[in-house]
Design a protein around this motif. Structure first.
Motif, PDB file in Angstrom:
ATOM      1  N   VAL A   1       0.818  -1.184  -0.108  1.00 41.20           N
ATOM      2  CA  VAL A   1      -0.023  -0.060   0.106  1.00 41.20           C
ATOM      3  C   VAL A   1       0.897   1.397   0.029  1.00 41.20           C
ATOM      4  CG1 VAL A   1      -1.714   1.362   1.301  1.00 41.20           C
ATOM      5  CG2 VAL A   1      -1.866  -1.208   0.988  1.00 41.20           C
ATOM      6  N   ALA A   2       1.881   1.333   0.792  1.00 41.23           N
ATOM      7  CA  ALA A   2       2.882   2.492   0.948  1.00 41.23           C
ATOM      8  C   ALA A   2       3.617   2.732  -0.574  1.00 41.23           C
ATOM      9  CB  ALA A   2       3.813   2.183   1.952  1.00 41.23           C
ATOM     10  N   MET A   3       3.769   1.640  -1.250  1.00 37.39           N
ATOM     11  CA  MET A   3       4.371   1.615  -2.332  1.00 37.39           C
ATOM     12  C   MET A   3       3.495   2.419  -3.308  1.00 37.39           C
ATOM     13  SD  MET A   3       7.036  -1.375  -3.123  1.00 37.39           S
ATOM     14  CE  MET A   3       5.665  -2.528  -3.684  1.00 37.39           C
ATOM     15  N   PHE A   4       2.249   2.352  -3.401  1.00 40.19           N
ATOM     16  CA  PHE A   4       1.178   2.698  -4.269  1.00 40.19           C
ATOM     17  C   PHE A   4       1.166   4.269  -3.842  1.00 40.19           C
ATOM     18  CE2 PHE A   4      -3.001   4.286  -4.736  1.00 40.19           C
ATOM     19  CZ  PHE A   4      -3.401   3.862  -6.053  1.00 40.19           C
ATOM     20  N   PHE A   5       1.462   4.736  -2.825  1.00 40.77           N
ATOM     21  CA  PHE A   5       1.130   6.267  -2.522  1.00 40.77           C
ATOM     22  C   PHE A   5       2.482   6.831  -2.834  1.00 40.77           C
ATOM     23  CE2 PHE A   5      -2.570   4.791  -0.023  1.00 40.77           C
ATOM     24  CZ  PHE A   5      -3.381   5.504  -0.170  1.00 40.77           C
ATOM     25  N   ALA A   6       3.767   5.882  -2.735  1.00 40.00           N
ATOM     26  CA  ALA A   6       4.939   6.578  -2.918  1.00 40.00           C
ATOM     27  C   ALA A   6       5.190   6.712  -4.474  1.00 40.00           C
ATOM     28  CB  ALA A   6       6.053   5.489  -2.893  1.00 40.00           C
ATOM     29  N   LEU A   7       4.335   6.049  -5.550  1.00 44.09           N
ATOM     30  CA  LEU A   7       4.256   6.429  -6.798  1.00 44.09           C
ATOM     31  C   LEU A   7       4.045   7.722  -7.362  1.00 44.09           C
ATOM     32  CD1 LEU A   7       2.733   3.043  -8.253  1.00 44.09           C
ATOM     33  CD2 LEU A   7       5.139   3.868  -8.689  1.00 44.09           C
ATOM     34  N   ILE A   8       3.284   8.453  -6.123  1.00 47.31           N
ATOM     35  CA  ILE A   8       2.856   9.921  -6.642  1.00 47.31           C
ATOM     36  C   ILE A   8       4.298  10.783  -6.635  1.00 47.31           C
ATOM     37  CG2 ILE A   8       1.950  12.080  -5.426  1.00 47.31           C
ATOM     38  CD1 ILE A   8       0.011  10.150  -4.201  1.00 47.31           C
ATOM     39  N   PHE A   9       5.266  10.523  -5.815  1.00 47.76           N
ATOM     40  CA  PHE A   9       6.391  11.170  -5.892  1.00 47.76           C
ATOM     41  C   PHE A   9       7.349  10.820  -6.934  1.00 47.76           C
ATOM     42  CE2 PHE A   9      11.091  11.123  -4.759  1.00 47.76           C
ATOM     43  CZ  PHE A   9      11.355  12.357  -4.615  1.00 47.76           C
ATOM     44  N   VAL A  10       7.442   9.190  -7.204  1.00 50.23           N
ATOM     45  CA  VAL A  10       8.118   8.871  -8.294  1.00 50.23           C
ATOM     46  C   VAL A  10       7.549   9.215  -9.753  1.00 50.23           C
ATOM     47  CG1 VAL A  10       8.838   6.504  -9.496  1.00 50.23           C
ATOM     48  CG2 VAL A  10       8.736   6.619  -6.966  1.00 50.23           C
ATOM     49  N   ILE A  11       6.388   9.295 -10.071  1.00 54.68           N
ATOM     50  CA  ILE A  11       5.873   9.735 -11.305  1.00 54.68           C
ATOM     51  C   ILE A  11       6.026  10.967 -11.555  1.00 54.68           C
ATOM     52  CG2 ILE A  11       3.604   9.779 -12.505  1.00 54.68           C
ATOM     53  CD1 ILE A  11       2.865   7.163 -11.114  1.00 54.68           C
ATOM     54  N   TRP A  12       5.831  11.791 -10.371  1.00 55.93           N
ATOM     55  CA  TRP A  12       6.255  13.489 -10.656  1.00 55.93           C
ATOM     56  C   TRP A  12       7.407  13.591 -10.762  1.00 55.93           C
ATOM     57  CZ3 TRP A  12       9.764  16.228  -7.853  1.00 55.93           C
ATOM     58  CH2 TRP A  12       9.698  17.541  -8.240  1.00 55.93           C
ATOM     59  N   ALA A  13       8.535  12.821 -10.316  1.00 54.99           N
ATOM     60  CA  ALA A  13       9.804  12.836 -10.482  1.00 54.99           C
ATOM     61  C   ALA A  13      10.157  12.555 -11.918  1.00 54.99           C
ATOM     62  CB  ALA A  13      10.705  12.485  -9.626  1.00 54.99           C
ATOM     63  N   TRP A  14       9.540  11.481 -12.368  1.00 57.73           N
ATOM     64  CA  TRP A  14      10.027  10.960 -13.696  1.00 57.73           C
ATOM     65  C   TRP A  14       9.342  11.850 -14.895  1.00 57.73           C
ATOM     66  CZ3 TRP A  14       6.569   7.220 -16.694  1.00 57.73           C
ATOM     67  CH2 TRP A  14       7.140   6.813 -18.080  1.00 57.73           C
ATOM     68  N   ALA A  15       8.050  12.144 -14.589  1.00 59.13           N
ATOM     69  CA  ALA A  15       7.505  13.130 -15.779  1.00 59.13           C
ATOM     70  C   ALA A  15       8.206  14.606 -15.814  1.00 59.13           C
ATOM     71  CB  ALA A  15       6.101  13.449 -15.282  1.00 59.13           C
ATOM     72  N   VAL A  16       8.387  15.151 -14.743  1.00 56.02           N
ATOM     73  CA  VAL A  16       9.112  16.356 -14.678  1.00 56.02           C
ATOM     74  C   VAL A  16      10.530  16.421 -15.255  1.00 56.02           C
ATOM     75  CG1 VAL A  16      10.025  18.448 -13.351  1.00 56.02           C
ATOM     76  CG2 VAL A  16       7.849  17.420 -13.037  1.00 56.02           C
ATOM     77  N   SER A  17      11.198  15.374 -14.907  1.00 55.41           N
ATOM     78  CA  SER A  17      12.733  15.270 -15.492  1.00 55.41           C
ATOM     79  C   SER A  17      12.573  14.811 -16.985  1.00 55.41           C
ATOM     80  CB  SER A  17      13.410  14.271 -14.859  1.00 55.41           C
ATOM     81  OG  SER A  17      12.891  12.721 -14.920  1.00 55.41           O
ATOM     82  N   LEU A  18      11.514  14.350 -17.276  1.00 53.95           N
ATOM     83  CA  LEU A  18      11.612  13.721 -18.725  1.00 53.95           C
ATOM     84  C   LEU A  18      11.095  14.950 -19.588  1.00 53.95           C
ATOM     85  CD1 LEU A  18      10.771  10.084 -19.026  1.00 53.95           C
ATOM     86  CD2 LEU A  18      12.737  11.268 -19.125  1.00 53.95           C
ATOM     87  N   SER A  19      10.332  16.058 -18.973  1.00 56.41           N
ATOM     88  CA  SER A  19       9.854  17.056 -19.762  1.00 56.41           C
ATOM     89  C   SER A  19      10.808  18.145 -20.544  1.00 56.41           C
ATOM     90  CB  SER A  19       8.771  17.945 -18.855  1.00 56.41           C
ATOM     91  OG  SER A  19       9.892  18.573 -17.902  1.00 56.41           O
ATOM     92  N   SER A  20      11.873  18.314 -19.670  1.00 54.24           N
ATOM     93  CA  SER A  20      12.938  19.300 -20.354  1.00 54.24           C
ATOM     94  C   SER A  20      14.213  19.056 -19.770  1.00 54.24           C
ATOM     95  CB  SER A  20      12.224  20.935 -20.495  1.00 54.24           C
ATOM     96  OG  SER A  20      12.185  21.248 -19.205  1.00 54.24           O
ATOM     97  N   ALA A  21      15.056  20.122 -20.136  1.00 57.06           N
ATOM     98  CA  ALA A  21      16.422  19.966 -19.467  1.00 57.06           C
ATOM     99  C   ALA A  21      16.270  20.684 -18.186  1.00 57.06           C
ATOM    100  CB  ALA A  21      17.513  20.606 -20.235  1.00 57.06           C
TER     101      ALA A  21
END
Length: 125
Positions: free
Chosen positions: A31-51
Motif C-alpha cells: 500500500v505504501a508503494m502505491f502512494f510512493a508512486l505519486i513522488f516517483v511519477i512526478w519526478a519521472w514526468a518532470v525530469s523527462l519534460s525538459s532539461a
C-alpha cells in the motif's frame, strides 16, 4: 445464548507472532508503494519534460526530505520484494511448517533491515 468471554481492548499487550508481522509488513509496504508512486511519477514526468525539469528534479533530490522519501520508497520496495519471494516459495510448498515459517520470516525481516541500512548508506554517501 450469550457467552461471557474476556475482552482485551489493550492492543499493546497482544504479542503477534513473527509470521504475522512479516505478512502484515508485506501488505503495508504494498500500500505504501502505491502512494510512493505519486513522488516517483512526478519526478519521472518532470525530469523527462525538459532539461530545466531534469535540473529541477536533480536539485530537489539533493534535499534531505527528498532523499528520505527516496530511501523510504527503496526500503518499501526491498521488503515487498523479499516478502513476495518468501510468499512465492511458500506457495510452492516450502517453509509451510511452523518452525520453518518462523525462521523464514525472521530471515526476511533481518535481510530487509540490512538492505535498508545499505540503501541508506548508498543514498546519503
Amino acid at each position: 445464548m450469550k457467552k461471557q468471554r474476556p475482552v482485551n481492548l489493550d492492543l499493546t499487550t497482544i504479542s503477534m507472532p513473527v509470521t504475522a508481522t512479516a505478512s502484515i509488513l508485506h501488505r503495508v509496504t504494498g500500500v505504501a508503494m502505491f502512494f510512493a508512486l505519486i513522488f516517483v511519477i512526478w519526478a519521472w514526468a518532470v525530469s523527462l519534460s525538459s532539461a530545466e525539469g531534469f535540473a529541477l528534479v536533480k536539485e530537489v533530490m539533493t534535499s534531505f526530505v527528498a532523499k528520505f522519501i527516496a530511501w523510504g520508497t527503496i526500503t518499501m520496495l526491498l521488503y515487498h520484494l523479499l516478502g513476495g519471494i518468501r510468499h512465492l516459495i511458500m506457495d510452492m510448498g516450502h517453509w509451510e511448517e511452523l518452525e520453518s515459517g518462523k525462521l523464514s520470516a525472521k530471515i526476511t525481516i533481518a535481510l530487509w533491515i540490512v538492505l535498508a541500512v545499505l540503501a541508506g548508506v548508498w543514498l546519503w554517501f
